[in-house]
Design a protein around this motif. Structure first.
Motif, PDB file in Angstrom:
ATOM      1  N   ALA A   1      -2.406   9.409   9.538  1.00  0.00           N
ATOM      2  CA  ALA A   1      -2.713   9.942   8.209  1.00  0.00           C
ATOM      3  C   ALA A   1      -1.853   9.248   7.156  1.00  0.00           C
ATOM      4  CB  ALA A   1      -2.460  11.445   8.180  1.00  0.00           C
ATOM      5  N   SER A   2      -2.362   9.226   5.946  1.00  0.00           N
ATOM      6  CA  SER A   2      -1.609   8.649   4.843  1.00  0.00           C
ATOM      7  C   SER A   2      -0.336   9.446   4.602  1.00  0.00           C
ATOM      8  CB  SER A   2      -2.459   8.676   3.565  1.00  0.00           C
ATOM      9  OG  SER A   2      -1.685   8.295   2.446  1.00  0.00           O
ATOM     10  N   PRO A   3       0.740   8.761   4.288  1.00  0.00           N
ATOM     11  CA  PRO A   3       1.913   9.518   3.847  1.00  0.00           C
ATOM     12  C   PRO A   3       1.565  10.217   2.536  1.00  0.00           C
ATOM     13  CG  PRO A   3       2.275   7.148   3.587  1.00  0.00           C
ATOM     14  CD  PRO A   3       0.957   7.319   4.275  1.00  0.00           C
ATOM     15  N   PRO A   4       2.271  11.271   2.201  1.00  0.00           N
ATOM     16  CA  PRO A   4       1.983  11.938   0.926  1.00  0.00           C
ATOM     17  C   PRO A   4       2.141  10.954  -0.237  1.00  0.00           C
ATOM     18  CG  PRO A   4       3.573  13.203   2.227  1.00  0.00           C
ATOM     19  CD  PRO A   4       3.368  11.896   2.928  1.00  0.00           C
ATOM     20  N   LEU A   5       1.208  11.008  -1.167  1.00  0.00           N
ATOM     21  CA  LEU A   5       1.324  10.159  -2.353  1.00  0.00           C
ATOM     22  C   LEU A   5       2.442  10.686  -3.237  1.00  0.00           C
ATOM     23  CD1 LEU A   5      -2.467   9.727  -3.219  1.00  0.00           C
ATOM     24  CD2 LEU A   5      -0.922   7.989  -2.268  1.00  0.00           C
ATOM     25  N   PRO A   6       3.228   9.798  -3.835  1.00  0.00           N
ATOM     26  CA  PRO A   6       4.268  10.256  -4.760  1.00  0.00           C
ATOM     27  C   PRO A   6       3.659  11.075  -5.900  1.00  0.00           C
ATOM     28  CG  PRO A   6       4.536   7.919  -4.257  1.00  0.00           C
ATOM     29  CD  PRO A   6       3.214   8.344  -3.680  1.00  0.00           C
ATOM     30  N   GLY A   7       4.429  11.989  -6.435  1.00  0.00           N
ATOM     31  CA  GLY A   7       3.960  12.861  -7.507  1.00  0.00           C
ATOM     32  C   GLY A   7       3.417  12.106  -8.703  1.00  0.00           C
ATOM     33  N   TRP A   8       4.050  10.997  -9.074  1.00  0.00           N
ATOM     34  CA  TRP A   8       3.590  10.258 -10.247  1.00  0.00           C
ATOM     35  C   TRP A   8       2.210   9.660 -10.023  1.00  0.00           C
ATOM     36  CZ3 TRP A   8       2.960   4.869 -10.258  1.00  0.00           C
ATOM     37  CH2 TRP A   8       3.507   4.176  -9.173  1.00  0.00           C
ATOM     38  N   ILE A   9       1.882   9.293  -8.776  1.00  0.00           N
ATOM     39  CA  ILE A   9       0.545   8.770  -8.480  1.00  0.00           C
ATOM     40  C   ILE A   9      -0.467   9.911  -8.478  1.00  0.00           C
ATOM     41  CG2 ILE A   9      -0.902   7.656  -6.734  1.00  0.00           C
ATOM     42  CD1 ILE A   9       1.503   5.915  -5.996  1.00  0.00           C
ATOM     43  N   GLU A  10      -0.116  11.036  -7.886  1.00  0.00           N
ATOM     44  CA  GLU A  10      -1.019  12.191  -7.911  1.00  0.00           C
ATOM     45  C   GLU A  10      -1.296  12.637  -9.340  1.00  0.00           C
ATOM     46  OE1 GLU A  10       0.673  15.180  -5.356  1.00  0.00           O
ATOM     47  OE2 GLU A  10      -0.293  14.302  -3.583  1.00  0.00           O
TER      48      GLU A  10
ATOM     49  N   MET B   1       0.862  -1.175   0.000  1.00  0.00           N
ATOM     50  CA  MET B   1       0.000   0.000   0.000  1.00  0.00           C
ATOM     51  C   MET B   1       0.900   1.227   0.000  1.00  0.00           C
ATOM     52  SD  MET B   1      -2.878   1.204   2.783  1.00  0.00           S
ATOM     53  CE  MET B   1      -3.624  -0.403   2.791  1.00  0.00           C
ATOM     54  N   VAL B   2       0.564   2.192  -0.854  1.00  0.00           N
ATOM     55  CA  VAL B   2       1.358   3.411  -0.937  1.00  0.00           C
ATOM     56  C   VAL B   2       0.741   4.512  -0.083  1.00  0.00           C
ATOM     57  CG1 VAL B   2       2.295   5.156  -2.507  1.00  0.00           C
ATOM     58  CG2 VAL B   2       2.097   2.787  -3.260  1.00  0.00           C
ATOM     59  N   GLY B   3      -0.596   4.582  -0.075  1.00  0.00           N
ATOM     60  CA  GLY B   3      -1.292   5.612   0.693  1.00  0.00           C
ATOM     61  C   GLY B   3      -2.711   5.758   0.177  1.00  0.00           C
ATOM     62  N   TRP B   4      -3.362   6.832   0.610  1.00  0.00           N
ATOM     63  CA  TRP B   4      -4.747   7.043   0.181  1.00  0.00           C
ATOM     64  C   TRP B   4      -5.037   8.531   0.093  1.00  0.00           C
ATOM     65  CZ3 TRP B   4      -3.462   4.543   4.754  1.00  0.00           C
ATOM     66  CH2 TRP B   4      -3.618   5.283   5.924  1.00  0.00           C
ATOM     67  N   ASP B   5      -6.124   8.811  -0.605  1.00  0.00           N
ATOM     68  CA  ASP B   5      -6.667  10.159  -0.629  1.00  0.00           C
ATOM     69  C   ASP B   5      -8.058  10.081  -0.004  1.00  0.00           C
ATOM     70  OD1 ASP B   5      -8.354   9.188  -2.681  1.00  0.00           O
ATOM     71  OD2 ASP B   5      -7.192  10.135  -4.281  1.00  0.00           O
ATOM     72  N   ALA B   6      -8.928  11.028  -0.266  1.00  0.00           N
ATOM     73  CA  ALA B   6     -10.247  11.038   0.368  1.00  0.00           C
ATOM     74  C   ALA B   6     -11.118   9.854  -0.049  1.00  0.00           C
ATOM     75  CB  ALA B   6     -10.965  12.353   0.055  1.00  0.00           C
ATOM     76  N   ARG B   7     -10.899   9.338  -1.266  1.00  0.00           N
ATOM     77  CA  ARG B   7     -11.800   8.313  -1.796  1.00  0.00           C
ATOM     78  C   ARG B   7     -11.169   6.944  -2.025  1.00  0.00           C
ATOM     79  NH1 ARG B   7     -14.172  10.578  -7.055  1.00  0.00           N
ATOM     80  NH2 ARG B   7     -15.505   8.765  -6.843  1.00  0.00           N
ATOM     81  N   PHE B   8      -9.873   6.907  -2.299  1.00  0.00           N
ATOM     82  CA  PHE B   8      -9.253   5.667  -2.766  1.00  0.00           C
ATOM     83  C   PHE B   8      -7.965   5.351  -2.020  1.00  0.00           C
ATOM     84  CE2 PHE B   8     -11.299   7.620  -6.552  1.00  0.00           C
ATOM     85  CZ  PHE B   8     -12.296   6.668  -6.751  1.00  0.00           C
ATOM     86  N   VAL B   9      -7.634   4.067  -2.012  1.00  0.00           N
ATOM     87  CA  VAL B   9      -6.343   3.612  -1.515  1.00  0.00           C
ATOM     88  C   VAL B   9      -5.520   3.215  -2.735  1.00  0.00           C
ATOM     89  CG1 VAL B   9      -7.149   1.238  -1.117  1.00  0.00           C
ATOM     90  CG2 VAL B   9      -5.146   2.061   0.088  1.00  0.00           C
ATOM     91  N   TYR B  10      -4.235   3.544  -2.724  1.00  0.00           N
ATOM     92  CA  TYR B  10      -3.351   3.283  -3.853  1.00  0.00           C
ATOM     93  C   TYR B  10      -2.340   2.214  -3.465  1.00  0.00           C
ATOM     94  CZ  TYR B  10      -5.473   7.439  -5.719  1.00  0.00           C
ATOM     95  OH  TYR B  10      -6.411   8.349  -6.185  1.00  0.00           O
TER      96      TYR B  10
END
Length: 179
Positions: free
Chosen positions: A151-160, A101-110
């Motif tokens: 809290a989720s760690p910041p998502l890497p730029g390429w995922i964002e 697992m890399v992290g998540w935003d408000a709706r999804f887990v990456y």
């Protein structure tokens, strides 16, 4: 046909394996069997996605997410994916899969997953998963609280960047009427 025996094996192994922390990497091993091949005698791209499924389910067991989802009546679903294929996987190759697992935003887990043969990465997948219930998406904030996770760690730029590009993609994807 979905590989139910492989799934049962992965579930049995992962349920007995030591618990992982939320962002640890789950490593599993698989074999490319004759029924996994396409016309060019290499691992079929659809079967690659199915094997990635097996790795994600095992990861979810090991981080405790399956227990939480069952307790709350939630299910998981893939909401998007992007896979790079870089090297052929041939019959009887032994595959090491790494899932995390890399992290998540408000709706999804990456999540990211890679397949390795002999020390070389053959494919790499980025998966955006959603947790759902009968009402629809479960906000990741609720999942985070129930998991008692920071809290989720910041998502890497390429995922964002990928996520932003996906948000701009038209839906429905084509005109409804055939041309």
């Amino acid at each position: 046909m979905y590989p139910l025996i492989r799934m049962a094996k992965e579930v049995a192994i992962s349920r007995r394996a030591p618990r992982l922390n939320l962002f640890d990497t789950h490593v599993s091993h698989h074999r490319c069997w004759p029924h996994d091949l396409d016309l060019w005698r290499e691992l079929n791209n659809g079967r690659t996605l199915t094997l990635f499924d097996l790795g994600r389910v095992a990861l979810f067991y090991r981080i405790g997410l399956i227990e939480v989802m069952r307790k709350h009546g939630w299910v998981g679903t893939v909401a998007g994916s992007s896979v790079r294929y870089r090297k052929r996987v041939r019959m009887f190759d032994r595959i090491e899969m790494r899932s995390r697992m890399v992290g998540w935003d408000a709706r999804f887990v990456y999540l990211e997953q890679g397949m390795w043969v002999g020390g070389t990465c053959t494919s790499h997948g980025l998966f955006r998963n959603a947790v759902t219930n009968r009402s629809g998406l479960v906000p990741m904030k609720e999942v985070q609280e129930i998991l008692d996770a920071a809290a989720s760690p910041p998502l890497p730029g390429w995922i964002e960047s990928w996520s932003r590009a996906e948000a701009q993609r038209p839906w429905p994807p084509m005109d409804a009427a055939p041309h």
